[in-house]
Scaffold this motif. Structure first.
Motif, PDB file in Angstrom:
ATOM      1  N   MET A 179       0.847  -1.192   0.000  1.00 52.38           N
ATOM      2  CA  MET A 179       0.000   0.000   0.000  1.00 52.38           C
ATOM      3  C   MET A 179       0.886   1.247   0.000  1.00 52.38           C
ATOM      4  SD  MET A 179      -2.880   0.982   2.815  1.00 52.38           S
ATOM      5  CE  MET A 179      -1.945   2.034   3.901  1.00 52.38           C
ATOM      6  N   PRO A 180       0.745   2.121  -0.979  1.00 58.02           N
ATOM      7  CA  PRO A 180       1.596   3.318  -1.020  1.00 58.02           C
ATOM      8  C   PRO A 180       1.203   4.350   0.038  1.00 58.02           C
ATOM      9  CG  PRO A 180       0.043   3.324  -2.838  1.00 58.02           C
ATOM     10  CD  PRO A 180      -0.134   2.010  -2.119  1.00 58.02           C
ATOM     11  N   CYS A 181       2.181   5.126   0.460  1.00 54.63           N
ATOM     12  CA  CYS A 181       1.943   6.194   1.431  1.00 54.63           C
ATOM     13  C   CYS A 181       1.299   7.379   0.704  1.00 54.63           C
ATOM     14  CB  CYS A 181       3.264   6.637   2.044  1.00 54.63           C
ATOM     15  SG  CYS A 181       4.206   5.285   2.765  1.00 54.63           S
ATOM     16  N   THR A 182       0.372   8.063   1.382  1.00 53.33           N
ATOM     17  CA  THR A 182      -0.322   9.169   0.736  1.00 53.33           C
ATOM     18  C   THR A 182      -0.266  10.473   1.531  1.00 53.33           C
ATOM     19  OG1 THR A 182      -2.365   8.374   1.740  1.00 53.33           O
ATOM     20  CG2 THR A 182      -1.950   7.706  -0.525  1.00 53.33           C
ATOM     21  N   GLN A 183      -0.223  10.390   2.864  1.00 55.28           N
ATOM     22  CA  GLN A 183      -0.255  11.600   3.689  1.00 55.28           C
ATOM     23  C   GLN A 183       1.097  12.301   3.700  1.00 55.28           C
ATOM     24  OE1 GLN A 183      -1.791   9.064   7.033  1.00 55.28           O
ATOM     25  NE2 GLN A 183      -2.795  10.977   7.557  1.00 55.28           N
ATOM     26  N   LYS A 184       1.058  13.642   3.648  1.00 53.54           N
ATOM     27  CA  LYS A 184       2.304  14.418   3.732  1.00 53.54           C
ATOM     28  C   LYS A 184       2.665  14.649   5.192  1.00 53.54           C
ATOM     29  CE  LYS A 184       2.212  16.843  -0.602  1.00 53.54           C
ATOM     30  NZ  LYS A 184       2.510  18.085  -1.283  1.00 53.54           N
ATOM     31  N   ILE A 185       3.963  14.695   5.443  1.00 53.05           N
ATOM     32  CA  ILE A 185       4.480  14.973   6.786  1.00 53.05           C
ATOM     33  C   ILE A 185       5.472  16.109   6.650  1.00 53.05           C
ATOM     34  CG2 ILE A 185       5.713  14.048   8.775  1.00 53.05           C
ATOM     35  CD1 ILE A 185       5.013  11.271   7.847  1.00 53.05           C
ATOM     36  N   LYS A 186       5.454  17.037   7.613  1.00 54.94           N
ATOM     37  CA  LYS A 186       6.426  18.126   7.603  1.00 54.94           C
ATOM     38  C   LYS A 186       7.736  17.589   8.175  1.00 54.94           C
ATOM     39  CE  LYS A 186       5.422  22.455   7.951  1.00 54.94           C
ATOM     40  NZ  LYS A 186       4.975  23.769   8.331  1.00 54.94           N
ATOM     41  N   VAL A 187       8.787  17.608   7.358  1.00 54.80           N
ATOM     42  CA  VAL A 187      10.089  17.085   7.785  1.00 54.80           C
ATOM     43  C   VAL A 187      11.181  18.088   7.460  1.00 54.80           C
ATOM     44  CG1 VAL A 187       9.491  14.648   7.561  1.00 54.80           C
ATOM     45  CG2 VAL A 187      10.417  15.853   5.598  1.00 54.80           C
ATOM     46  N   LYS A 188      12.316  17.920   8.143  1.00 55.02           N
ATOM     47  CA  LYS A 188      13.490  18.747   7.867  1.00 55.02           C
ATOM     48  C   LYS A 188      14.426  17.910   6.996  1.00 55.02           C
ATOM     49  CE  LYS A 188      16.390  21.955  10.349  1.00 55.02           C
ATOM     50  NZ  LYS A 188      15.679  23.164  10.687  1.00 55.02           N
ATOM     51  N   THR A 189      14.760  18.420   5.809  1.00 53.26           N
ATOM     52  CA  THR A 189      15.623  17.684   4.890  1.00 53.26           C
ATOM     53  C   THR A 189      17.079  17.822   5.321  1.00 53.26           C
ATOM     54  OG1 THR A 189      15.947  19.569   3.423  1.00 53.26           O
ATOM     55  CG2 THR A 189      14.030  18.165   2.978  1.00 53.26           C
ATOM     56  N   PRO A 190      17.965  16.948   4.803  1.00 51.71           N
ATOM     57  CA  PRO A 190      19.391  17.063   5.159  1.00 51.71           C
ATOM     58  C   PRO A 190      19.994  18.421   4.795  1.00 51.71           C
ATOM     59  CG  PRO A 190      18.969  14.984   4.051  1.00 51.71           C
ATOM     60  CD  PRO A 190      17.699  15.786   3.973  1.00 51.71           C
ATOM     61  N   SER A 191      19.414  19.096   3.793  1.00 49.83           N
ATOM     62  CA  SER A 191      19.936  20.420   3.418  1.00 49.83           C
ATOM     63  C   SER A 191      19.414  21.518   4.343  1.00 49.83           C
ATOM     64  CB  SER A 191      19.583  20.731   1.957  1.00 49.83           C
ATOM     65  OG  SER A 191      18.189  20.654   1.755  1.00 49.83           O
ATOM     66  N   GLY A 192      18.567  21.137   5.334  1.00 53.00           N
ATOM     67  CA  GLY A 192      18.130  22.089   6.350  1.00 53.00           C
ATOM     68  C   GLY A 192      16.804  22.771   6.065  1.00 53.00           C
ATOM     69  N   LYS A 193      16.106  22.391   4.991  1.00 55.75           N
ATOM     70  CA  LYS A 193      14.825  23.018   4.675  1.00 55.75           C
ATOM     71  C   LYS A 193      13.687  22.230   5.300  1.00 55.75           C
ATOM     72  CE  LYS A 193      15.866  25.481   0.526  1.00 55.75           C
ATOM     73  NZ  LYS A 193      16.217  25.298  -0.867  1.00 55.75           N
ATOM     74  N   GLU A 194      12.598  22.948   5.656  1.00 57.37           N
ATOM     75  CA  GLU A 194      11.391  22.288   6.160  1.00 57.37           C
ATOM     76  C   GLU A 194      10.432  22.135   4.992  1.00 57.37           C
ATOM     77  OE1 GLU A 194       9.395  22.564   9.567  1.00 57.37           O
ATOM     78  OE2 GLU A 194      11.212  22.341  10.769  1.00 57.37           O
ATOM     79  N   LEU A 195      10.117  20.910   4.631  1.00 54.17           N
ATOM     80  CA  LEU A 195       9.217  20.642   3.516  1.00 54.17           C
ATOM     81  C   LEU A 195       8.140  19.661   3.937  1.00 54.17           C
ATOM     82  CD1 LEU A 195      11.837  20.066   0.674  1.00 54.17           C
ATOM     83  CD2 LEU A 195      10.496  22.104   1.033  1.00 54.17           C
ATOM     84  N   GLU A 196       7.025  19.665   3.200  1.00 49.93           N
ATOM     85  CA  GLU A 196       5.996  18.653   3.406  1.00 49.93           C
ATOM     86  C   GLU A 196       6.178  17.600   2.335  1.00 49.93           C
ATOM     87  OE1 GLU A 196       2.004  19.514   4.134  1.00 49.93           O
ATOM     88  OE2 GLU A 196       2.483  20.632   5.942  1.00 49.93           O
ATOM     89  N   LEU A 197       6.586  16.413   2.757  1.00 51.53           N
ATOM     90  CA  LEU A 197       6.862  15.329   1.809  1.00 51.53           C
ATOM     91  C   LEU A 197       6.040  14.093   2.152  1.00 51.53           C
ATOM     92  CD1 LEU A 197      10.754  15.556   1.690  1.00 51.53           C
ATOM     93  CD2 LEU A 197       9.177  16.425  -0.007  1.00 51.53           C
ATOM     94  N   VAL A 198       5.777  13.277   1.133  1.00 52.97           N
ATOM     95  CA  VAL A 198       5.128  11.985   1.335  1.00 52.97           C
ATOM     96  C   VAL A 198       6.239  10.946   1.431  1.00 52.97           C
ATOM     97  CG1 VAL A 198       3.603  10.251   0.322  1.00 52.97           C
ATOM     98  CG2 VAL A 198       3.076  12.677   0.042  1.00 52.97           C
ATOM     99  N   PRO A 199       6.268  10.141   2.499  1.00 62.03           N
ATOM    100  CA  PRO A 199       7.335   9.141   2.617  1.00 62.03           C
ATOM    101  C   PRO A 199       7.217   8.055   1.552  1.00 62.03           C
ATOM    102  CG  PRO A 199       5.733   8.877   4.381  1.00 62.03           C
ATOM    103  CD  PRO A 199       5.357  10.115   3.640  1.00 62.03           C
ATOM    104  N   ILE A 200       8.362   7.503   1.174  1.00 63.73           N
ATOM    105  CA  ILE A 200       8.406   6.392   0.219  1.00 63.73           C
ATOM    106  C   ILE A 200       7.974   5.122   0.941  1.00 63.73           C
ATOM    107  CG2 ILE A 200       9.962   5.014  -1.219  1.00 63.73           C
ATOM    108  CD1 ILE A 200      11.646   7.743  -1.332  1.00 63.73           C
ATOM    109  N   LYS A 201       8.395   5.011   2.200  1.00 62.72           N
ATOM    110  CA  LYS A 201       8.093   3.822   2.997  1.00 62.72           C
ATOM    111  C   LYS A 201       8.087   4.214   4.467  1.00 62.72           C
ATOM    112  CE  LYS A 201       9.869  -0.780   3.866  1.00 62.72           C
ATOM    113  NZ  LYS A 201      10.899  -1.766   3.642  1.00 62.72           N
TER     114      LYS A 201
END
Length: 61
Positions: A1-23
């Motif tokens: 089942m693929p992930c669909t909900q976005k989560i606010k995360v901090k990327t390694p480059s230091g930005k805060e983005l809303e991304l959908v996890p791969i797993k």
């Protein structure tokens, strides 16, 4: 089942983005309550990184 909900995360480059996890999976030592870890891909660099996700997020991917 693929992930669909976005989560606010901090990327390694230091930005805060809303991304959908791969797993998302559960990391739990035997007999203890564990944490949920999500695998994400940084849209800028293309690098993969892992971040702890909220406990109520479904295991997917």
């Amino acid at each position: 089942m693929p992930c669909t909900q976005k989560i606010k995360v901090k990327t390694p480059s230091g930005k805060e983005l809303e991304l959908v996890p791969i797993k998302v999976w559960q990391l739990a030592p035997t007999g203890r309550k564990g944490v949920k870890i999500g695998l994400f891909q940084d849209p800028e660099s293309g690098r993969y990184f892992r971040v702890k996700v909220p406990e109520d997020y479904p295991v997917c991917g």
